[in-house]
Design an enzyme around this catalytic site. Sequence first.
Site, mmCIF file in Angstrom:
data_model
loop_
_atom_site.group_PDB
_atom_site.id
_atom_site.type_symbol
_atom_site.label_atom_id
_atom_site.label_comp_id
_atom_site.label_asym_id
_atom_site.label_seq_id
_atom_site.Cartn_x
_atom_site.Cartn_y
_atom_site.Cartn_z
ATOM 1 N N GLU A 1 13.655 30.835 101.045
ATOM 2 C CA GLU A 1 14.641 31.712 100.430
ATOM 3 C C GLU A 1 14.063 32.619 99.349
ATOM 4 O O GLU A 1 14.692 33.603 98.946
ATOM 5 C CB GLU A 1 15.773 30.873 99.828
ATOM 6 C CG GLU A 1 16.706 30.262 100.853
ATOM 7 C CD GLU A 1 17.466 31.329 101.642
ATOM 8 O OE1 GLU A 1 17.815 32.373 101.059
ATOM 9 O OE2 GLU A 1 17.692 31.116 102.841
ATOM 10 N N GLU B 1 5.284 11.333 109.112
ATOM 11 C CA GLU B 1 5.253 10.945 107.710
ATOM 12 C C GLU B 1 4.092 9.993 107.416
ATOM 13 O O GLU B 1 3.653 9.891 106.268
ATOM 14 C CB GLU B 1 6.573 10.268 107.324
ATOM 15 C CG GLU B 1 7.786 11.164 107.469
ATOM 16 C CD GLU B 1 9.059 10.511 106.963
ATOM 17 O OE1 GLU B 1 8.957 9.474 106.270
ATOM 18 O OE2 GLU B 1 10.143 11.030 107.268
#
Length: 309
Positions: free
Chosen positions: A92, A123
């Site tokens: 953003e 992960e």
Amino acid sequence: MRTTSDRAPGAAHLPPTEARNPLSTALDTLDTPALLRLINDQDATVADAVRAALPQLAQLVEAGVRALSHGRRVHYYGAGAGGRIALGDALELGPTYGIGPETVLAHLAGGPQAAARAAEHAEDTAPDPAEEEPPVAGDLVIGVTASGRTPYVLAALARARAAGAVTALLSGDPAAPAAAHADLHVVLDTGPEVVTGSTRMKAGTAQKLALNAFSTALMVRTGRTWSNLMVAASARNGKLRSRAVRTLVTACQVTEEQAADCLERCAGETATALVALSTGAAPERARAALAAQGGRPFAAVRALAGEPR
């Protein structure tokens, strides 16, 4: 028979985000209004957890300012929900503040495809040594993990520190193992989730609040706003163009027609138009001044006006 025990006998210590919440052990017996009230009551505690971490968050912002002011970058490393929150925050910043994607980068366990489809197995692996844009000396690297023990984040922080980067950890565990590889530990102590271990809930909300605050403060402190206006935002669709025109009218005290005309002449670049309107400079000169000042509108205006930088 139900039990409220946090762990099985003999189990290793769990991070706070993995403990059972004693207030929600009857979760599956509640009707919908009561269930939503419980979730909302727990969500209401998140802001206080973030507030408690503001001193450390302020240090993190200052570390980011130092990195960007020396031409370095900020990296987020995360996995799962936390990694996707970090990715969203980084993405953003381009349309909002006009920075390139090379300024604040997000690295997600499992690669870009893990943004759309969960890749839990990733992960447990270290970041690819051949990844693009790895951290270098002077960069700021922020690991995002609710548990504070995700192997992907631990390995990323260790590698970044070895490269000479400044390292930080954003976690929900004051005793997080990954803190051993961090110069700064920002603890978002939101405690047990309503659904045990579902860290997309309170922990994720805290990560969202903390990262939004960090990146917004970073952009403001590096001169990418004008007062409280988004003067570097893109104007690539109708809504954004209208917002850019309103911003220019407010910042430069011009008419909508003058703002729209200048924005058009500046190829939809809000910051270039602001500098041009504020100084009377041609778009090319305004654009060059912005580039020379690292994309900071106020600094560009001062430079063109001949004031001390």
